[in-house]
Design an enzyme around this catalytic site. Structure first.
Site, PDB file in Angstrom:
ATOM      1  N   ARG A 129      97.384  73.032  33.801  1.00  0.00           N
ATOM      2  CA  ARG A 129      98.728  73.640  33.948  1.00  0.00           C
ATOM      3  C   ARG A 129      98.649  75.018  34.599  1.00  0.00           C
ATOM      4  O   ARG A 129      97.792  75.840  34.290  1.00  0.00           O
ATOM      5  CB  ARG A 129      99.385  73.789  32.575  1.00  0.00           C
ATOM      6  CG  ARG A 129     100.669  74.618  32.654  1.00  0.00           C
ATOM      7  CD  ARG A 129     101.525  74.524  31.441  1.00  0.00           C
ATOM      8  NE  ARG A 129     100.875  74.979  30.231  1.00  0.00           N
ATOM      9  CZ  ARG A 129     101.404  74.858  29.022  1.00  0.00           C
ATOM     10  NH1 ARG A 129     102.566  74.276  28.858  1.00  0.00           N
ATOM     11  NH2 ARG A 129     100.747  75.287  27.971  1.00  0.00           N
ATOM     12  N   ARG A 162      97.848  79.973  31.111  1.00  0.00           N
ATOM     13  CA  ARG A 162      98.145  80.595  29.823  1.00  0.00           C
ATOM     14  C   ARG A 162      96.878  80.795  28.998  1.00  0.00           C
ATOM     15  O   ARG A 162      96.005  79.937  28.972  1.00  0.00           O
ATOM     16  CB  ARG A 162      99.150  79.714  29.041  1.00  0.00           C
ATOM     17  CG  ARG A 162     100.591  80.052  29.362  1.00  0.00           C
ATOM     18  CD  ARG A 162     101.584  79.068  28.805  1.00  0.00           C
ATOM     19  NE  ARG A 162     101.399  78.709  27.397  1.00  0.00           N
ATOM     20  CZ  ARG A 162     102.196  77.868  26.743  1.00  0.00           C
ATOM     21  NH1 ARG A 162     103.235  77.329  27.366  1.00  0.00           N
ATOM     22  NH2 ARG A 162     101.986  77.560  25.488  1.00  0.00           N
ATOM     23  N   ARG A 173      96.010  74.123  18.410  1.00  0.00           N
ATOM     24  CA  ARG A 173      97.469  73.935  18.543  1.00  0.00           C
ATOM     25  C   ARG A 173      97.857  72.499  18.190  1.00  0.00           C
ATOM     26  O   ARG A 173      98.881  72.269  17.550  1.00  0.00           O
ATOM     27  CB  ARG A 173      97.920  74.277  19.969  1.00  0.00           C
ATOM     28  CG  ARG A 173      97.989  75.787  20.213  1.00  0.00           C
ATOM     29  CD  ARG A 173      98.030  76.132  21.689  1.00  0.00           C
ATOM     30  NE  ARG A 173      99.148  75.540  22.393  1.00  0.00           N
ATOM     31  CZ  ARG A 173      99.195  75.367  23.709  1.00  0.00           C
ATOM     32  NH1 ARG A 173      98.170  75.748  24.466  1.00  0.00           N
ATOM     33  NH2 ARG A 173     100.251  74.844  24.269  1.00  0.00           N
TER      34      ARG A 173
HETATM   35  P1  AP5 Z   1     104.678  71.367  29.796  1.00  0.00           P
HETATM   36  O1  AP5 Z   1     106.007  70.879  30.224  1.00  0.00           O
HETATM   37  O2  AP5 Z   1     104.320  72.776  30.028  1.00  0.00           O
HETATM   38  O3  AP5 Z   1     104.401  70.932  28.274  1.00  0.00           O
HETATM   39  P2  AP5 Z   1     104.998  71.524  26.908  1.00  0.00           P
HETATM   40  O4  AP5 Z   1     105.293  70.349  26.053  1.00  0.00           O
HETATM   41  O5  AP5 Z   1     106.094  72.476  27.180  1.00  0.00           O
HETATM   42  O6  AP5 Z   1     103.704  72.242  26.377  1.00  0.00           O
HETATM   43  P3  AP5 Z   1     103.533  73.701  25.730  1.00  0.00           P
HETATM   44  O7  AP5 Z   1     102.072  73.994  25.793  1.00  0.00           O
HETATM   45  O8  AP5 Z   1     104.445  74.688  26.359  1.00  0.00           O
HETATM   46  O9  AP5 Z   1     103.969  73.415  24.318  1.00  0.00           O
HETATM   47  P4  AP5 Z   1     103.696  74.249  23.089  1.00  0.00           P
HETATM   48  O10 AP5 Z   1     104.709  73.652  22.221  1.00  0.00           O
HETATM   49  O11 AP5 Z   1     102.305  74.212  22.598  1.00  0.00           O
HETATM   50  O12 AP5 Z   1     103.865  75.762  23.587  1.00  0.00           O
HETATM   51  P5  AP5 Z   1     104.979  76.831  23.341  1.00  0.00           P
HETATM   52  O13 AP5 Z   1     105.085  77.677  24.526  1.00  0.00           O
HETATM   53  O14 AP5 Z   1     106.199  76.172  22.802  1.00  0.00           O
HETATM   54  O15 AP5 Z   1     103.611  70.409  30.518  1.00  0.00           O
HETATM   55  C1  AP5 Z   1     102.204  70.609  30.369  1.00  0.00           C
HETATM   56  C2  AP5 Z   1     101.500  70.283  31.696  1.00  0.00           C
HETATM   57  O16 AP5 Z   1     101.624  68.880  31.951  1.00  0.00           O
HETATM   58  C3  AP5 Z   1     102.115  70.979  32.925  1.00  0.00           C
HETATM   59  O17 AP5 Z   1     101.081  71.333  33.794  1.00  0.00           O
HETATM   60  C4  AP5 Z   1     103.023  69.908  33.551  1.00  0.00           C
HETATM   61  O18 AP5 Z   1     103.150  70.070  34.955  1.00  0.00           O
HETATM   62  C5  AP5 Z   1     102.279  68.627  33.195  1.00  0.00           C
HETATM   63  N1  AP5 Z   1     103.165  67.489  32.945  1.00  0.00           N
HETATM   64  C6  AP5 Z   1     104.314  67.484  32.240  1.00  0.00           C
HETATM   65  N2  AP5 Z   1     104.832  66.245  32.171  1.00  0.00           N
HETATM   66  C7  AP5 Z   1     103.959  65.434  32.844  1.00  0.00           C
HETATM   67  C8  AP5 Z   1     103.933  64.027  33.127  1.00  0.00           C
HETATM   68  N3  AP5 Z   1     104.894  63.209  32.688  1.00  0.00           N
HETATM   69  N4  AP5 Z   1     102.884  63.540  33.817  1.00  0.00           N
HETATM   70  C9  AP5 Z   1     101.889  64.376  34.260  1.00  0.00           C
HETATM   71  N5  AP5 Z   1     101.869  65.702  34.037  1.00  0.00           N
HETATM   72  C10 AP5 Z   1     102.890  66.241  33.328  1.00  0.00           C
HETATM   73  O19 AP5 Z   1     104.374  77.678  22.142  1.00  0.00           O
HETATM   74  C11 AP5 Z   1     103.245  78.525  22.348  1.00  0.00           C
HETATM   75  C12 AP5 Z   1     102.915  79.265  21.059  1.00  0.00           C
HETATM   76  O20 AP5 Z   1     104.038  80.108  20.680  1.00  0.00           O
HETATM   77  C13 AP5 Z   1     102.678  78.399  19.820  1.00  0.00           C
HETATM   78  O21 AP5 Z   1     101.338  77.949  19.771  1.00  0.00           O
HETATM   79  C14 AP5 Z   1     103.027  79.376  18.696  1.00  0.00           C
HETATM   80  O22 AP5 Z   1     101.990  80.301  18.498  1.00  0.00           O
HETATM   81  C15 AP5 Z   1     104.217  80.126  19.264  1.00  0.00           C
HETATM   82  N6  AP5 Z   1     105.486  79.476  18.932  1.00  0.00           N
HETATM   83  C16 AP5 Z   1     106.365  78.922  19.797  1.00  0.00           C
HETATM   84  N7  AP5 Z   1     107.417  78.413  19.157  1.00  0.00           N
HETATM   85  C17 AP5 Z   1     107.212  78.647  17.833  1.00  0.00           C
HETATM   86  C18 AP5 Z   1     107.940  78.329  16.657  1.00  0.00           C
HETATM   87  N8  AP5 Z   1     109.102  77.661  16.712  1.00  0.00           N
HETATM   88  N9  AP5 Z   1     107.438  78.732  15.471  1.00  0.00           N
HETATM   89  C19 AP5 Z   1     106.280  79.419  15.404  1.00  0.00           C
HETATM   90  N10 AP5 Z   1     105.517  79.724  16.473  1.00  0.00           N
HETATM   91  C20 AP5 Z   1     105.981  79.343  17.687  1.00  0.00           C
HETATM   92 MG    MG Z   2     106.385  74.554  26.896  1.00  0.00          MG
END
Ligand code: AP5
Ligand code: MG
Length: 216
Positions: A129, A162, A173
């Site tokens: 990513r 990231r 995670r």
């Molecule tokens: P992408 O769309 O970026 O995936 P995502 O599901 O959004 O993954 P994240 O890593 O953002 O999810 P996350 O939930 O761990 O992170 P977040 O930022 O929320 O796609 C991933 C890759 O795959 C990309 O390169 C894309 O191009 C590719 N792709 C997508 N679809 C595809 C397909 N169909 N085929 C092929 N390739 C594809 O959270 C980060 C951190 O923040 C957490 O770990 C935590 O510490 C904190 N945090 C966030 N929210 C909370 C909460 N509610 N409570 C507590 N802590 C929180």
């Molecule tokens: Mg995301």
């Protein structure tokens, strides 16, 4: 009547990627808790400093600060007609808080698309990513490459990897997701609003399935 959508699914399954498509089609604002934390880190706020210590380890930021941040965001005028929530709620405590908060606005969670994919797929997606520094637009070096390596197609800003996409943090995670977030599958299934979407398909096919669930 406002519409609130909760995108549920493990790290790397494509929540952010699909949120960009749904937001454009529905006009609903994309509210990503991860993006809000990253914005706070970029602006060196107190919340950002606190959140970073958890995010770098792949742990969840404590519920109380996360709930307060989302309350503030959903209270803004652009969320009057609803919102597309990505990465929130992530614990049962957060889901209960969201239910109470939306009730204050005479709203409720209407749809919970739950996107699934195998763990090996998640790891491959996160390791390739690239994210845009300005707006968080999402690319993948193999599955959704930018036209120019290292540059965002949409706004020309620099792409970066990231910090929490390092292999060991990704494993943590996913563990945290399975322990603390996966119980939300049953939580929303019991409420009759969960729809499972096969995330192991090309991006446009997942989008089509998602929009069908939303009646679009
Ligand atoms: P992408 O769309 O970026 O995936 P995502 O599901 O959004 O993954 P994240 O890593 O953002 O999810 P996350 O939930 O761990 O992170 P977040 O930022 O929320 O796609 C991933 C890759 O795959 C990309 O390169 C894309 O191009 C590719 N792709 C997508 N679809 C595809 C397909 N169909 N085929 C092929 N390739 C594809 O959270 C980060 C951190 O923040 C957490 O770990 C935590 O510490 C904190 N945090 C966030 N929210 C909370 C909460 N509610 N409570 C507590 N802590 C929180
Ligand atoms: Mg995301």
């Amino acid at each position: 009547m406002a519409t609130f959508i909760v995108l549920l699914g493990p790290p790397g399954v494509g929540k952010g990627t699909q949120a960009e498509v749904i937001a454009e089609t529905t006009g609903l604002p994309h509210v990503s808790s991860g993006d809000l934390f990253r914005e706070n880190i970029k602006n060196a706020t107190e919340l950002g400093t606190l959140a970073q210590t958890y995010m770098n380890k792949g742990e969840l930021v404590p519920d109380d600060v996360t709930i307060a941040m989302i309350r503030e965001r959903l209270s803004k005028p652009d969320c009057k007609e609803g919102a597309l929530l990505d990465g929130y709620p992530r614990t049962v405590v957060q889901a209960e808080a969201l239910e109470k908060l939306l009730a204050e606005f005479d709203g409720k969670v209407d749809y919970v698309p739950y996107i699934t994919a195998a763990e090996a797929t998640l790891i491959e997606r996160l390791s390739g990513r690239w994210t845009c520094k300005a707006e968080g637009h999402i690319f993948h070096e193999k599955y959704n490459p930018p036209k120019l390596a290292g540059i965002c197609d949409l706004d020309g800003s620099e792409l970066y990897q990231r910090d929490d996409d390092k292999a060991e943090t990704v494993i943590r995670r996913i563990q945290v997701y399975l322990t603390l977030t996966a119980p939300l599958i049953a939580y929303y299934r019991e409420r009759g609003i969960l729809s499972e979407i096969n995330g192991a398909q090309p991006i446009d096919k997942v989008s089509a399935d998602l929009l069908a669930v939303l009646g679009k």
